[in-house]
Design a protein around this motif. Structure first.
Motif, PDB file in Angstrom:
ATOM      1  N   VAL A   1       0.778  -1.119  -0.011  1.00 19.33           N
ATOM      2  CA  VAL A   1       0.035   0.068   0.035  1.00 19.33           C
ATOM      3  C   VAL A   1       0.826   1.321  -0.109  1.00 19.33           C
ATOM      4  CG1 VAL A   1      -1.628   1.332   1.554  1.00 19.33           C
ATOM      5  CG2 VAL A   1      -1.932  -0.993   1.089  1.00 19.33           C
ATOM      6  N   THR A   2       0.526   2.136  -0.861  1.00 19.58           N
ATOM      7  CA  THR A   2       1.291   3.452  -0.997  1.00 19.58           C
ATOM      8  C   THR A   2       0.501   4.689  -0.648  1.00 19.58           C
ATOM      9  OG1 THR A   2       0.870   3.557  -3.253  1.00 19.58           O
ATOM     10  CG2 THR A   2       3.487   2.638  -2.551  1.00 19.58           C
ATOM     11  N   THR A   3      -0.806   4.444  -0.681  1.00 17.89           N
ATOM     12  CA  THR A   3      -1.720   5.573  -0.351  1.00 17.89           C
ATOM     13  C   THR A   3      -2.776   5.061   0.681  1.00 17.89           C
ATOM     14  OG1 THR A   3      -1.451   6.800  -2.366  1.00 17.89           O
ATOM     15  CG2 THR A   3      -3.385   7.144  -1.186  1.00 17.89           C
ATOM     16  N   VAL A   4      -3.141   5.677   1.654  1.00 18.85           N
ATOM     17  CA  VAL A   4      -4.203   5.057   2.431  1.00 18.85           C
ATOM     18  C   VAL A   4      -5.302   6.316   2.938  1.00 18.85           C
ATOM     19  CG1 VAL A   4      -2.942   5.349   4.658  1.00 18.85           C
ATOM     20  CG2 VAL A   4      -4.574   3.432   4.455  1.00 18.85           C
ATOM     21  N   GLU A   5      -6.208   5.801   2.832  1.00 15.93           N
ATOM     22  CA  GLU A   5      -7.357   6.935   3.568  1.00 15.93           C
ATOM     23  C   GLU A   5      -7.587   6.435   5.068  1.00 15.93           C
ATOM     24  OE1 GLU A   5     -12.103   7.676   4.276  1.00 15.93           O
ATOM     25  OE2 GLU A   5     -10.771   6.061   4.848  1.00 15.93           O
TER      26      GLU A   5
ATOM     27  N   THR B   1       0.989   8.132   1.441  1.00 18.48           N
ATOM     28  CA  THR B   1       0.234   9.344   1.443  1.00 18.48           C
ATOM     29  C   THR B   1      -1.106   8.835   2.180  1.00 18.48           C
ATOM     30  OG1 THR B   1       1.276   9.924  -1.081  1.00 18.48           O
ATOM     31  CG2 THR B   1      -0.935  10.792  -0.536  1.00 18.48           C
ATOM     32  N   VAL B   2      -1.505   9.809   2.858  1.00 16.30           N
ATOM     33  CA  VAL B   2      -2.433   9.626   3.790  1.00 16.30           C
ATOM     34  C   VAL B   2      -3.577  10.671   3.414  1.00 16.30           C
ATOM     35  CG1 VAL B   2      -3.545   9.733   6.351  1.00 16.30           C
ATOM     36  CG2 VAL B   2      -1.338   8.727   5.769  1.00 16.30           C
ATOM     37  N   ARG B   3      -4.742  10.226   3.074  1.00 20.65           N
ATOM     38  CA  ARG B   3      -5.944  11.084   3.136  1.00 20.65           C
ATOM     39  C   ARG B   3      -6.896  11.170   4.299  1.00 20.65           C
ATOM     40  NH1 ARG B   3      -6.379  13.955  -1.970  1.00 20.65           N
ATOM     41  NH2 ARG B   3      -4.096  14.178  -2.298  1.00 20.65           N
ATOM     42  N   ASN B   4      -7.253  12.290   4.962  1.00 19.95           N
ATOM     43  CA  ASN B   4      -7.874  12.227   6.151  1.00 19.95           C
ATOM     44  C   ASN B   4      -9.584  12.404   5.676  1.00 19.95           C
ATOM     45  OD1 ASN B   4      -5.614  12.163   7.582  1.00 19.95           O
ATOM     46  ND2 ASN B   4      -6.052  14.113   8.911  1.00 19.95           N
ATOM     47  N   THR B   5     -10.273  11.508   6.477  1.00 17.70           N
ATOM     48  CA  THR B   5     -11.841  11.760   6.228  1.00 17.70           C
ATOM     49  C   THR B   5     -12.226  11.849   7.866  1.00 17.70           C
ATOM     50  OG1 THR B   5     -11.734  10.223   4.456  1.00 17.70           O
ATOM     51  CG2 THR B   5     -14.020  10.586   5.539  1.00 17.70           C
ATOM     52  N   CYS B   6     -13.040  13.037   7.878  1.00 18.94           N
ATOM     53  CA  CYS B   6     -13.927  13.383   8.973  1.00 18.94           C
ATOM     54  C   CYS B   6     -15.149  12.458   9.067  1.00 18.94           C
ATOM     55  CB  CYS B   6     -14.133  14.696   9.264  1.00 18.94           C
ATOM     56  SG  CYS B   6     -14.740  15.067  10.884  1.00 18.94           S
TER      57      CYS B   6
ATOM     58  N   ARG C   1       7.761   4.724  -3.671  1.00 19.00           N
ATOM     59  CA  ARG C   1       6.841   5.724  -3.738  1.00 19.00           C
ATOM     60  C   ARG C   1       7.568   7.156  -3.919  1.00 19.00           C
ATOM     61  NH1 ARG C   1       5.705   9.036   0.676  1.00 19.00           N
ATOM     62  NH2 ARG C   1       3.696  10.101   0.440  1.00 19.00           N
ATOM     63  N   HIS C   2       6.737   7.844  -4.673  1.00 22.86           N
ATOM     64  CA  HIS C   2       7.322   9.195  -5.271  1.00 22.86           C
ATOM     65  C   HIS C   2       8.780   8.900  -5.870  1.00 22.86           C
ATOM     66  CE1 HIS C   2       4.420  11.937  -2.467  1.00 22.86           C
ATOM     67  NE2 HIS C   2       3.856  11.028  -3.253  1.00 22.86           N
TER      68      HIS C   2
END
Ligand code: DI6
Ligand code: FE
Length: 401
Positions: free
Chosen positions: A129-133, A162-167, A394-395
């Motif tokens: 995994v290279t991106t995670v929410e 890479t992390v994406r934050n979800t509220c 990654r990148h």
């Protein structure tokens, strides 16, 4: 600095299919892919660093687009109870379930939350995994939701992901709002979301639309506020019952509606028209021993893009391997390994609003990829977990764990 990655085959996942390139080469410049194609056709790059991938199969870095990685405490005791016949709903009604994780999360320090989440996240990263929410939703008050989202941001700063934050403040009713769900929703809309968004802790807004959580009317209030703040929305919908939350999500141009076992064909039509991704979570389906399957035929017939994620959480899906979820998507939901891999790459990127830059290997996109020592791409959905030999880039930089 440019690098030529060669001696490999590629499943680029462009357009949601394998899009195989045999004997391929990839040219990266810094964090981006600048060229990809058959090795025999690489344009002259002059003096360039080369990296031999030893015949590996290269796929996009995997994207886990639905997780609750940050939480306090442990619920394996509930797992034991459920095995004795107590239902998830019964446990929740008795103050366990999400409420017990809320207590533990509120009590934990930021450092403690970071340490336990890092352990789980490293498992995902080691699996490609290279991106995670990462969602909040176990704090349920401003300070505790902020704490969770800050930890998620720190994880993205300190680990090669890479992390994406979800509220997900609208995950459950906090005890101090017992029997006052409308008041809690009003508090989320007037206080919590504006404050967290102003602190740049939120990339998307989610809610749990379910008879044991929030109604479509309540979710709509949250969506309206998200829209006013310029934030995209997502929704936990039709997991345990059919409230048509997924149609509501489509009306608000949601990035995704997730779970969906109880969705109808009308919901699928609405999602297809809105471009809302269906995120299927086979780990939760399996762990709760659900029997109602998501309507695969309707999703396919109407061309809804399907993503697969771990739903990593302590109550319904303690899943530490996205590849294992690919297997479950195939075995339980009858997806093909190709559909499953698209679900953990390009369609997962779309579920996070990142498909322009992530999720497939194409010139101009971010150089996040995994070189797997496997014989065929389908092997990724075939093995039941395990630590497959791989190199993760990654990148444009090889990760070491
Ligand atoms: N659906 C789920 O499967 C998780 N949250 C949600 O909205 C369960 C979260 C938990 O039980 O802790
Ligand atoms: Fe979830």
């Amino acid at each position: 600095m440019k690098t030529l990655w060669h001696h490999c085959h590629v499943a680029s996942m462009a357009n949601g299919v394998y899009s195989i390139i045999e004997d391929a080469a990839i040219v990266t410049d810094g964090a981006h892919i600048v060229w990809i194609g058959p090795r025999a056709e690489v344009p002259d790059q002059g003096d360039i660093k080369t990296a031999d991938l030893n015949g590996a199969w290269v796929t996009p870095g995997l994207i886990d687009c639905h997780t609750h990685t940050v939480f306090g405490g442990n619920r394996s005791g509930e797992f034991e109870q459920r095995l004795q016949g107590v239902s998830y709903a019964d446990i929740a009604a008795a103050g366990g379930g999400i409420a017990s994780t809320v207590r533990a999360t509120r009590a934990a320090s930021e450092e403690e939350l970071f340490a336990s989440a890092q352990r789980r996240l490293l498992q995902l990263l080691k699996d490609g995994v290279t991106t995670v929410e990462i969602k909040s939703g176990y704090g349920l008050d401003l300070a505790s939701e902020r704490k969770m989202l800050r930890v998620a941001r720190q994880l993205g700063e300190q680990l090669p992901v890479t992390v994406r934050n979800t509220c997900l403040a609208a995950h459950a009713l906090p005890p101090e709002y017992k029997n006052r769900a409308d008041d809690y929703i009003a508090h989320i809309c007037s206080e919590m979301l504006p404050a967290l968004a102003a602190e740049n802790l939120v990339d998307a807004v989610d809610a749990f639309c379910e008879y044991l959580a929030f109604s479509t009317e309540q979710v709509e209030q949250v969506f309206i506020t998200a829209g006013q703040l310029g934030l995209p929305v997502k929704l936990h919908a039709e997991q345990l019952s059919s409230l048509h939350g997924s149609s509501l999500a489509a009306r608000y141009q949601a990035l995704s509606a997730d779970h969906l076992e109880f969705m109808t064909e009308e919901d699928a039509i609405a999602m297809a028209a809105a471009g809302t991704v269906a995120v299927l979570l086979p780990g939760a389906f399996y762990f709760l021993r659900e029997t109602q399957l998501p309507p695969m035929d309707a999703l396919r017939k109407h061309g809804v893009k399907i993503a697969i994620a771990t739903d990593l959480n302590p109550g319904t899906s303690p899943g530490l391997s996205l590849r294992l979820m690919l297997n479950m998507a195939c075995t339980l939901f009858r997806m093909t390994p190709e559909e499953a891999l698209a679900g953990a790459t390009i369609h997962a990127a779309k579920a996070l609003g990142m498909a322009d830059t992530h999720g497939s290997l194409e010139a101009g996109k971010v150089a996040d990829f995994v070189a797997w020592n496997i014989e065929r791409p389908a092997d990724l959905a075939y093995w039941l977990g395990g630590d497959l030999e791989k190199r993760v880039v990654r990148h444009g930089v090889e990760s070491t764990f």
